[in-house]
Design a protein around this motif. Structure first.
Motif, PDB file in Angstrom:
ATOM      1  N   GLU A 242     -35.072 -16.686 -10.471  1.00 49.66           N
ATOM      2  CA  GLU A 242     -35.694 -15.446 -10.023  1.00 49.66           C
ATOM      3  C   GLU A 242     -36.386 -15.543  -8.666  1.00 49.66           C
ATOM      4  OE1 GLU A 242     -36.855 -13.065 -13.939  1.00 49.66           O
ATOM      5  OE2 GLU A 242     -37.804 -15.031 -13.840  1.00 49.66           O
ATOM      6  N   GLY A 243     -35.603 -15.376  -7.638  1.00 45.50           N
ATOM      7  CA  GLY A 243     -36.128 -15.459  -6.288  1.00 45.50           C
ATOM      8  C   GLY A 243     -36.463 -14.102  -5.723  1.00 45.50           C
ATOM      9  N   HIS A 244     -35.885 -13.795  -4.562  1.00 45.92           N
ATOM     10  CA  HIS A 244     -36.231 -12.570  -3.853  1.00 45.92           C
ATOM     11  C   HIS A 244     -35.074 -11.570  -3.827  1.00 45.92           C
ATOM     12  CE1 HIS A 244     -39.646 -14.961  -2.573  1.00 45.92           C
ATOM     13  NE2 HIS A 244     -38.817 -15.875  -2.140  1.00 45.92           N
ATOM     14  N   GLY A 245     -34.085 -11.766  -4.693  1.00 47.54           N
ATOM     15  CA  GLY A 245     -32.977 -10.834  -4.767  1.00 47.54           C
ATOM     16  C   GLY A 245     -32.199 -10.763  -3.470  1.00 47.54           C
ATOM     17  N   ALA A 302     -24.582 -17.190  -3.938  1.00 46.91           N
ATOM     18  CA  ALA A 302     -25.966 -17.325  -4.396  1.00 46.91           C
ATOM     19  C   ALA A 302     -26.068 -16.816  -5.834  1.00 46.91           C
ATOM     20  CB  ALA A 302     -26.898 -16.534  -3.483  1.00 46.91           C
ATOM     21  N   ILE A 303     -26.489 -17.696  -6.738  1.00 46.84           N
ATOM     22  CA  ILE A 303     -26.519 -17.382  -8.169  1.00 46.84           C
ATOM     23  C   ILE A 303     -27.972 -17.337  -8.628  1.00 46.84           C
ATOM     24  CG2 ILE A 303     -25.769 -18.102 -10.463  1.00 46.84           C
ATOM     25  CD1 ILE A 303     -23.530 -19.707  -9.013  1.00 46.84           C
ATOM     26  N   GLN A 304     -28.422 -16.161  -9.040  1.00 50.10           N
ATOM     27  CA  GLN A 304     -29.803 -15.969  -9.460  1.00 50.10           C
ATOM     28  C   GLN A 304     -29.866 -15.945 -10.990  1.00 50.10           C
ATOM     29  OE1 GLN A 304     -33.536 -12.892  -8.581  1.00 50.10           O
ATOM     30  NE2 GLN A 304     -31.467 -12.360  -7.970  1.00 50.10           N
ATOM     31  N   ARG A 305     -30.536 -16.922 -11.570  1.00 54.23           N
ATOM     32  CA  ARG A 305     -30.653 -16.987 -13.025  1.00 54.23           C
ATOM     33  C   ARG A 305     -31.887 -16.203 -13.471  1.00 54.23           C
ATOM     34  NH1 ARG A 305     -25.665 -17.606 -14.053  1.00 54.23           N
ATOM     35  NH2 ARG A 305     -24.804 -19.696 -13.765  1.00 54.23           N
TER      36      ARG A 305
END
Length: 358
Positions: A242-245, A302-305
């Motif tokens: 969970e970063g900055h989208g 870029a893979i956001q878990r």
């Protein structure tokens, strides 16, 4: 808030390379205001770094930092890579940084003449450090964080183990000359990677940027295919928590292309899924290619878990996740203003000092 030009240049150097703050500041203070802090090396150095990056692109051990690299220190004539210590969570006692690096970096030939490792690379112990050099050149990569005695033991273990598989240790049989099998990789037909070495080397010299996405979970890379007009397409898939989208991965690409700090690349295509609920698609893909006939392309997946997927990762390896939480870079707001001000797709050689964005 960084208020001086020195502090801003040091902050950018830290973001790009992962260098500790004090080390980044010392580098800036020792450099001329208009100097290139991430310089473009010569052809031999580019080739060595590109091959090292290819060898590290898919680590076979558990690492906390992306590719197991704490930071890089790029110079015009060499590259220093600081590797983290042994894995936080080992699957077996033999899973060490030195053993893995000795296996993937030093050249060994199988019975069919295929080489694993970096053709022409030879390791030396200099000044208490492990240095990888390319034969018949001044190109070198220093492996910081690797104990020299442990390295020598690891090399010996890997040579004996691979010999039992029928492989020839080129680096040991001919320590000062190219092995006949290695020489095949110097021919034009075997040097397709050379045309795109600027891209792979450039990515390695800017490895810190991966950590601007959020909490790093894992990152792998591999060679895709040849591009039209020459060069190769490299694919990397940084996974993060969970970063900055969309802001995060678009900032990453802007930093990769920023004049003075990034590479001569421009975005070709983007497919963003950040607007979808967790569990649908966590991957956003951006493709960039070289400007002004620079061959090659880079595809960043870029893979956001999020949600349950992230929860499973947290529960599976809590110690590793806890260690990785400490690594994410908090990108200062002034960096986004600087990117807007300077643009991020203009071609040309790096410019010098960062003028103070406000």
């Amino acid at each position: 808030m960084k208020t001086t030009a020195v502090e801003r240049r040091a902050e950018l150097l830290r973001l790009y390379t992962g260098l500790p703050w004090q080390s980044a500041r010392r580098r800036v203070e020792a450099s001329a205001p208009d100097s290139q802090l991430i310089p473009q090396p010569d052809a031999d150095q580019l080739l060595l770094e590109a091959q090292v990056m290819a060898a590290l692109a898919w680590r076979r051990i558990t690492t906390v930092h992306p590719w197991g690299i704490e930071y890089v220190d790029p110079r015009s004539d060499r590259l220093l890579i600081r590797f983290e210590g042994d894995p936080v969570a080992r699957r077996n006692p033999a899973e060490t940084q030195a053993l893995d690096l000795a296996e993937v970096l030093l050249p060994r030939a199988d019975e069919y003449g295929d080489i694993t490792g970096v053709p022409g690379a030879r390791s030396h112990i200099q000044g208490g450090q492990v240095v990888l050099r390319l034969l018949e050149s001044s190109a070198s990569v220093t492996l910081l964080g690797v104990d020299p005695d442990e390295w020598l033991r690891a090399v010996d273990i890997q040579d004996k183990q691979t010999a039992s598989y029928g492989m020839t240790p080129c680096h040991r049989d001919l320590p000062d000359r190219w092995h006949p099998t290695e020489r095949l990789y110097r021919r034009p037909g075997h040097r397709g990677a050379a045309a795109s070495a600027w891209l792979t080397s450039g990515l390695l010299r800017r490895v810190g940027l991966i950590r601007t996405l959020g909490v790093p979970l894992a990152v792998t890379g591999w060679l895709g295919h040849r591009e039209r007009g020459g060069g190769e397409r490299w694919i990397i898939d940084p996974a993060f928590a969970e970063g900055h989208g969309a802001i995060g991965h678009r900032r990453l690409m802007a930093l990769l292309a920023a004049p003075g700090w990034g590479m001569p690349v421009a975005a070709l295509d983007e497919h963003c899924n950040c607007h979808l609920p967790a569990g649908f698609s966590d991957q956003c893909t951006t493709i960039v290619s070289g400007l002004n006939a620079w061959p090659g392309a880079l595809e960043v997946r870029a893979i956001q878990r999020r949600g349950d997927r992230l929860k499973r990762i947290q529960e599976h390896e809590p110690a590793v996740y806890e260690a990785r939480q400490q690594l994410a870079f908090s990108v200062p707001a002034w960096v986004d203003r600087w990117l807007e001000r300077c643009g991020s797709s203009a071609p040309g050689p790096p410019v010098g000092a960062v003028t103070g964005p406000r």
